[in-house]
Design a protein around this motif. Structure first.
Motif, short mmCIF file in Angstrom:
data_model
loop_
_atom_site.label_atom_id
_atom_site.label_comp_id
_atom_site.label_asym_id
_atom_site.label_seq_id
_atom_site.Cartn_x
_atom_site.Cartn_y
_atom_site.Cartn_z
N ASP A 1 -3.87 4.90 13.68
CA ASP A 1 -3.11 4.16 14.70
C ASP A 1 -2.74 2.76 14.22
O ASP A 1 -2.56 1.85 15.01
N TYR A 2 -2.66 2.60 12.91
CA TYR A 2 -2.24 1.30 12.37
C TYR A 2 -0.73 1.12 12.56
O TYR A 2 0.01 2.11 12.63
N PRO A 3 -0.28 -0.13 12.63
CA PRO A 3 1.16 -0.37 12.80
C PRO A 3 1.94 -0.18 11.49
O PRO A 3 2.50 -1.11 10.91
N THR A 4 1.90 1.06 10.98
CA THR A 4 2.63 1.42 9.75
C THR A 4 3.44 2.68 10.08
O THR A 4 3.17 3.32 11.11
N PRO A 5 4.40 3.06 9.26
CA PRO A 5 5.26 4.20 9.61
C PRO A 5 4.49 5.47 9.96
O PRO A 5 4.85 6.19 10.89
N ASP A 6 3.40 5.79 9.24
CA ASP A 6 2.67 7.02 9.61
C ASP A 6 1.30 6.73 10.22
O ASP A 6 0.48 7.64 10.37
N GLY A 7 1.02 5.48 10.54
CA GLY A 7 -0.22 5.13 11.23
C GLY A 7 -1.42 4.91 10.32
O GLY A 7 -2.49 4.53 10.80
N THR A 8 -1.26 5.14 8.99
CA THR A 8 -2.41 4.91 8.10
C THR A 8 -2.15 3.68 7.22
O THR A 8 -1.01 3.24 7.04
N CYS A 9 -3.24 3.15 6.67
CA CYS A 9 -3.15 1.90 5.89
C CYS A 9 -2.34 2.07 4.61
O CYS A 9 -2.32 3.15 4.01
N ILE A 10 -1.76 0.98 4.18
CA ILE A 10 -0.94 1.00 2.97
C ILE A 10 -1.62 0.19 1.87
O ILE A 10 -2.09 -0.93 2.10
N ARG A 11 -1.65 0.79 0.69
CA ARG A 11 -2.25 0.12 -0.47
C ARG A 11 -1.32 0.27 -1.68
O ARG A 11 -0.52 1.18 -1.75
N ASP A 12 -1.52 -0.61 -2.63
CA ASP A 12 -0.74 -0.67 -3.87
C ASP A 12 -1.69 -0.19 -4.98
O ASP A 12 -2.68 -0.85 -5.28
N TYR A 13 -1.41 0.98 -5.54
CA TYR A 13 -2.33 1.60 -6.51
C TYR A 13 -1.90 1.30 -7.94
O TYR A 13 -0.72 1.40 -8.28
N VAL A 14 -2.88 0.94 -8.76
CA VAL A 14 -2.58 0.60 -10.16
C VAL A 14 -3.51 1.42 -11.06
O VAL A 14 -4.71 1.59 -10.76
N HIS A 15 -2.94 1.95 -12.13
CA HIS A 15 -3.71 2.80 -13.06
C HIS A 15 -4.73 1.96 -13.82
O HIS A 15 -4.40 0.89 -14.34
N VAL A 16 -5.94 2.48 -13.91
CA VAL A 16 -7.02 1.73 -14.57
C VAL A 16 -6.65 1.34 -16.01
O VAL A 16 -7.04 0.27 -16.50
N GLU A 17 -5.85 2.18 -16.68
CA GLU A 17 -5.48 1.83 -18.06
C GLU A 17 -4.50 0.67 -18.10
O GLU A 17 -4.57 -0.18 -18.99
#
Ligand code: UDP
Length: 328
Positions: free
Chosen positions: A211-227
């Motif tokens: 129920d977050y205020p995002t388009p699909d209700g779930t949290c948004i994160r920025d993912y970066v490859h460990v390498e």
């Protein structure tokens, strides 16, 4: 070629950093108390078991290896736990870093690359998350890392220690050769949990809040490859060696994905269904954390080359499928 002390070298990111350092011709000395790390992940240089709270042990290791620089990863990093037990985070992350910096000052080691986090920024609707955004952490994990950045500034001035902090967004994926990967016990991170749920190693994945205020209700994160992430740390060493003035860099791609988008990508990449249930919000979670900076590219020449969801999930899945389980 230089000796580099890698605190947390037996952990997820630290072990990938050790491999990258060894590939770059350095000698990574892994210093780890094995509370959350795995001795089997130390494969690319010597291992020194020790705790950051032990000044004597640190003095011994600095005297033995005379490291030219330190990469400091050792820390607790679980947002949920940090919200429930803040003292653990202040004692371990802040107290531990102070022990390390005291030992560096004593030994005359003058360069440190620090593992910081975007959790220092907190929830900042409408604010561009670049290095100037300022800190407003929502949990003791982010607060502990912000405190260490302040500590680095003080110690840096007093003892002439050059420092650079990398503020990670969400780190994911595994070594391209499949030698090392992400293993936490208990596991709390989204991608490994989704892989475990998809492969039947655990029950359904719980979506923490829909129920977050995002388009699909779930949290948004920025993912970066460990390498990609550890490649920035090698560039960070060069930056310190040439006397670079910038002391903080975001490491993210600038593109955010919702929890549901990540789970769909896990299903697509693996060809497996990810059983999931909708659950309550997790305390301490920001709605959206997406990097708004290109400074690491401009100053360090860093590019996130492998940080697509497919590459991160694919490499993590390959490692999971090898059945590698570290044993304490
Ligand atoms: N998340 C989730 N279910 C889980 C684990 C994580 O819905 O079992 C969500 C979490 O609330 C956050 C995102 O996935 O929005 C990334 O969480 P993770 O713990 O991987 O990294 P964090 O953002 O806390 O560093």
């Amino acid at each position: 070629m230089a000796n580099i002390l890698v605190t947390g070298g037996a952990g997820y990111i630290g072990s990938h950093a050790c491999k990258a350092l060894a590939k770059a011709g350095h000698v990574p000395i892994a210093y780890d108390n094995l509370v959350t790390g795995w001795e089997e992940a130390v494969r690319f240089g010597p291992f020194e078991r020790g705790d950051l709270h032990s000044g004597d042990r640190l003095d011994e290791v600095f005297a033995k290896w005379q490291p030219e620089a330190v990469m400091h990863f050792a820390a607790l990093s679980n947002v949920g736990e940090a919200s429930r037990e803040p003292g653990l985070y202040w004692r371990n992350n802040v107290g531990g870093s102070m022990g390390l910096l005291d030992a560096m000052a004593k030994a005359g080691c003058r360069r440190i690359v620090f593992s910081s986090t975007c959790a220092t920024y907190g929830d900042r609707d409408g604010v561009v998350l670049d290095e100037q955004a300022g800190f407003a952490p929502l949990n003791a994990y982010g607060a502990s890392k912000a405190a260490v950045e302040a500590m680095l500034a003080d110690y840096g001035r007093a003892y002439d220690i050059a420092h650079v902090s990398f503020r990670y967004f969400n780190v994911a994926g595994a070594d391209v050769d499949g030698e090392i990967g992400e293993a936490h016990d208990p596991e709390t991170h989204l991608i490994p949990l989704a892989l475990q749920a998809a492969t039947g190693r655990r029950g359904a994945l719980t979506l923490f809040g829909t129920d977050y205020p995002t388009p699909d209700g779930t949290c948004i994160r920025d993912y970066v490859h460990v390498e990609d992430l550890v490649a920035a740390h090698i560039l960070g060493l060069d930056h310190l060696a040439r006397g670079g003035v910038e002391t903080a860099f975001n490491l993210g791609t600038g593109r955010g994905f919702s929890v549901r988008e990540v789970v769909s990508a896990v299903a697509r990449v693996t060809g497996l269904q990810v059983p999931m249930i909708e659950g309550a919000r997790r305390e301490g979670d920001a709605v959206a954390l997406v990097s708004g900076s290109t400074l690491a590219g401009e100053v360090l020449g860093w590019q996130a080359e492998r940080s697509t969801l497919d590459a991160m999930i694919g490499s993590a899945f390959a490692w999971h499928q090898k059945g590698t389980v570290y044993k304490a």
